[in-house]
Scaffold this active site. Structure first.
Site, PDB file in Angstrom:
ATOM      1  CB  ALA A  12      -7.044   2.197  11.007  1.00 18.97           C
ATOM      2  NE  ARG A  18      -0.168 -11.424   8.127  1.00 21.31           N
ATOM      3  CZ  ARG A  18       0.717 -10.555   7.387  1.00 21.31           C
ATOM      4  NH1 ARG A  18       1.987 -11.114   7.028  1.00 21.31           N
ATOM      5  NH2 ARG A  18       0.172  -9.585   6.646  1.00 21.31           N
TER       6      ARG A  18
HETATM    7  C1  UD1 Z   1      -0.215  -3.123   0.495  1.00 26.59           C
HETATM    8  C2  UD1 Z   1      -0.056  -2.505  -1.078  1.00 26.59           C
HETATM    9  C3  UD1 Z   1       1.464  -3.026  -1.366  1.00 26.59           C
HETATM   10  C4  UD1 Z   1       2.367  -2.407  -0.513  1.00 26.59           C
HETATM   11  C5  UD1 Z   1       2.064  -2.856   0.931  1.00 26.59           C
HETATM   12  C6  UD1 Z   1       3.074  -2.236   1.816  1.00 26.59           C
HETATM   13  C7  UD1 Z   1      -2.164  -2.462  -2.212  1.00 26.59           C
HETATM   14  C8  UD1 Z   1      -3.093  -2.801  -2.826  1.00 26.59           C
HETATM   15  N1  UD1 Z   1      -1.056  -2.844  -1.815  1.00 26.59           N
HETATM   16  O1  UD1 Z   1      -0.317  -4.368   0.385  1.00 26.59           O
HETATM   17  O2  UD1 Z   1       1.561  -2.523  -2.642  1.00 26.59           O
HETATM   18  O3  UD1 Z   1       3.731  -2.965  -0.894  1.00 26.59           O
HETATM   19  O4  UD1 Z   1       0.998  -2.228   1.507  1.00 26.59           O
HETATM   20  O5  UD1 Z   1       2.895  -2.720   3.111  1.00 26.59           O
HETATM   21  O6  UD1 Z   1      -2.514  -1.201  -1.495  1.00 26.59           O
HETATM   22  N2  UD1 Z   1      -6.795  -1.557   4.677  1.00 26.59           N
HETATM   23  C9  UD1 Z   1      -8.232  -1.123   4.899  1.00 26.59           C
HETATM   24  N3  UD1 Z   1      -9.212  -1.551   4.299  1.00 26.59           N
HETATM   25  C10 UD1 Z   1      -8.916  -2.428   3.576  1.00 26.59           C
HETATM   26  C11 UD1 Z   1      -7.725  -3.166   3.163  1.00 26.59           C
HETATM   27  C12 UD1 Z   1      -6.711  -2.683   3.927  1.00 26.59           C
HETATM   28  O7  UD1 Z   1      -8.469  -0.033   5.586  1.00 26.59           O
HETATM   29  O8  UD1 Z   1     -10.091  -3.002   2.781  1.00 26.59           O
HETATM   30  C13 UD1 Z   1      -5.731  -1.051   5.322  1.00 26.59           C
HETATM   31  C14 UD1 Z   1      -5.148  -2.020   6.381  1.00 26.59           C
HETATM   32  O9  UD1 Z   1      -5.537  -1.920   7.839  1.00 26.59           O
HETATM   33  C15 UD1 Z   1      -3.615  -1.586   6.232  1.00 26.59           C
HETATM   34  C16 UD1 Z   1      -3.544  -1.078   4.747  1.00 26.59           C
HETATM   35  O10 UD1 Z   1      -4.936  -0.855   4.631  1.00 26.59           O
HETATM   36  O11 UD1 Z   1      -3.465  -0.352   7.241  1.00 26.59           O
HETATM   37  C17 UD1 Z   1      -2.751  -1.953   3.975  1.00 26.59           C
HETATM   38  O12 UD1 Z   1      -3.619  -3.357   3.970  1.00 26.59           O
HETATM   39  P1  UD1 Z   1      -2.795  -4.646   3.611  1.00 26.59           P
HETATM   40  O13 UD1 Z   1      -4.067  -5.381   3.514  1.00 26.59           O
HETATM   41  O14 UD1 Z   1      -1.724  -4.763   4.894  1.00 26.59           O
HETATM   42  O15 UD1 Z   1      -2.073  -4.498   2.291  1.00 26.59           O
HETATM   43  P2  UD1 Z   1      -0.754  -5.224   1.652  1.00 26.59           P
HETATM   44  O16 UD1 Z   1      -1.163  -6.465   1.335  1.00 26.59           O
HETATM   45  O17 UD1 Z   1       0.226  -5.173   2.701  1.00 26.59           O
HETATM   46 MG    MG Z   2       0.378  -5.074   4.967  1.00 20.66          MG
END
Ligand code: UD1
Ligand code: MG
Length: 452
Positions: A12, A18
């Site tokens: 989270a 967005r």
């Molecule tokens: C991610 C997946 C992708 C999948 C998609 C589904 C990865 C690399 N990619 O992409 O394969 O199809 O979700 O929605 O995992 N978060 C953290 N710390 C970080 C980055 C993210 O806690 O450093 C959390 C975000 O709050 C979120 C989740 O991880 O809850 C996913 O991160 P997000 O940046 O939305 O990944 P996507 O690019 O959507």
């Molecule tokens: Mg995402």
């Protein structure tokens, strides 16, 4: 059900830019509960032994909500948002001392069900080292694609930005939810690099690393609805719509009649009994339980309320927190009830406010009665006895007690307690002038004729 212990890691830390909101994304609500709350509820349903929530810096509100919903959860702060693999590693110490399965979940994916997660754990039992929850996307753009190898196992997950044109045609996508064995995960995560289009440490890379090391990765599929990720307000509304449809179906499956289901709104915890009939345009806020045989007429707003068996509510009633409506009681149109107990068979039928009150069994509260509960500083209680009769347009200035079986004359402002079976009347005596109206009319008619 799998009996192995379970650890969950909920990511989270993302900023959720967005959403264009002052509030962290995962605190936005679906069905009256934060998205994070929904995900925590599922982990509780699965009986997780330990739950780790990974948040970003300055996300105290997210921490507070996590601890409110799951007081035993561990909170881990990821200082730089440099990828989902790093996010899981932030909570590495949460895995220490545990064995069994780990589920990695996203806090912005609130519609996941415990059944689906159990199917993933069952796949671990059947010999998979990693299980990824996949779905067929109507529009796969933006998602990681699941690359299945010749033997039918998952060979790799390719992020959209890193995919070839051919890979982009694949519609089987990564939901982000993954299951591992606790013992394998830290070593896999340590090997993830950031040589990719975003320069981030992708959790998805563990699949390729694992399969090159003899650990097989499998895919369990679910519907796209279940893994809808909320990144913007339109998706929040889509998730709400899916949630509401589920809630309506479940109320009907349990024996309630919804005349126009698409116009009835539920909260995550609404309880509806059998043979309840709900007319159109009814909104249930959090904390409502409706017992069997209740009739809720059109256009009611109900929150924090218990409605006893066979009661009749509305149309156009507003029941606020602390309302407790007794067996077969009637609450009618334009009536507001707050923090008040309405006794068995009592009737509060028209244009009334009952706040901080106790209405006895069989009491009848006339149209336009107001419990004046607030003096500008403090709230006070109004007690109305069993079978009391309050005449229309009365003001009951709290604190005040009306005894059992007492009568209140219409239009009274009651400031003193009334004894049982007494009549209390507070208004000036009526005066009558015989023939006055006829004389008045005659004078006025003459005057009008003179004036032409
Ligand atoms: C991610 C997946 C992708 C999948 C998609 C589904 C990865 C690399 N990619 O992409 O394969 O199809 O979700 O929605 O995992 N978060 C953290 N710390 C970080 C980055 C993210 O806690 O450093 C959390 C975000 O709050 C979120 C989740 O991880 O809850 C996913 O991160 P997000 O940046 O939305 O990944 P996507 O690019 O959507
Ligand atoms: Mg995402």
């Amino acid at each position: 059900m799998t009996r192995r212990p379970l650890v969950t890691v909920i990511l989270a830390a993302g900023k959720g830019t967005r959403m264009k909101s002052e509030k962290p994304k995962v605190l936005h609500a679906i069905g009256g509960r934060s998205m994070l709350g929904h995900v925590l509820a599922v982990t509780e349903q699965l009986g997780a032994q330990s739950t780790a929530v990974v948040i970003g810096p300055e996300m105290e509100a997210v921490r507070d909500e996590a601890l409110r919903q799951a007081p035993g959860a561990g909170i881990w702060i990821q200082s730089a948002q440099d990828g989902t693999a790093r996010a899981v590693l932030t909570a590495r110490d949460a895995l220490a001392g545990h064995s069994g399965d780990v589920l990695v979940l996203y806090a912005d994916t609130p519609l996941l069900t415990a059944d689906t997660l159990e199917r993933m754990r069952a796949r671990l039992d059947e010999g998979a080292g990693i299980v990824v929850l996949g779905f067929e996307a109507v529009d796969p753009a933006g998602y990681g694609r699941l690359l299945i190898d010749e033997s039918g196992w998952l060979g790799a997950i390719r992020e959209d930005k890193d995919a070839s044109d051919g890979e982009r045609c694949i519609r089987l996508c990564n939901s982000g939810v993954m299951a591992f064995r606790v013992d394998d995960l830290p070593a896999l995560l340590d090997r993830v690099g950031n040589n990719n289009a975003k320069g981030e440490f992708y959790l998805t890379d563990v699949v390729e690393i694992a399969s090159k090391n003899g650990l097989r990765a499998a895919v369990v599929e679910c519907t796209e609805d279940e893994v809808l990720g909320v990144n913007a307000r339109n998706q929040l509304a889509e998730a709400e719509a899916i949630f509401q449809n589920r809630a309506r179906l479940s109320a009907m499956r349990d024996g309630a009649t919804l005349i126009a289901p698409e116009t009835v709104w539920f909260s995550y915890d609404t309880k509806i009994g059998r043979d309840v009939v709900v007319e159109p345009n009814v909104f249930f806020g959090p904390g409502v339980s409706v017992e069997d045989g209740v009739e809720i007429k059109a256009n009611c707003y109900i929150e924090g309320t218990r409605i006893g068996r066979g009661a009749r509510i509305g149309p156009f009633a507003r029941l606020r927190p602390g309302a407790d409506v007794g067996l077969k009681a009637h609450i009618g149109n334009f009536v507001e009830i707050k923090n008040a107990v309405i006794g068995v068979g009592a009737k509060v039928n028209h244009l009334t406010y009952m706040g901080d009150a106790d209405v006895g069994a069989g009491a009848n509260i006339g149209a336009g009665t107001i419990a004046c509960n607030y003096d500008g500083f403090f709230k006070h209680r109004t007690q109305i006895g069993n079978n009391a009769f309050v005449g229309s347009n009365s003001s009951l200035v709290a604190p005040v007690t009306i005894g059992d079986g007492a009568y209140i004359g219409s239009g009274s402002v009651i400031t003193k307690n009334v004894s049982a079976d007494a009549l209390a009347l507070e208004r000036s005596a009526q005066e009558e002038r015989t023939g006055w109206a006829a004389k008045f009319r005659a004078i006025m008619t003459r005057r009008k004729a003179k004036a032409g």
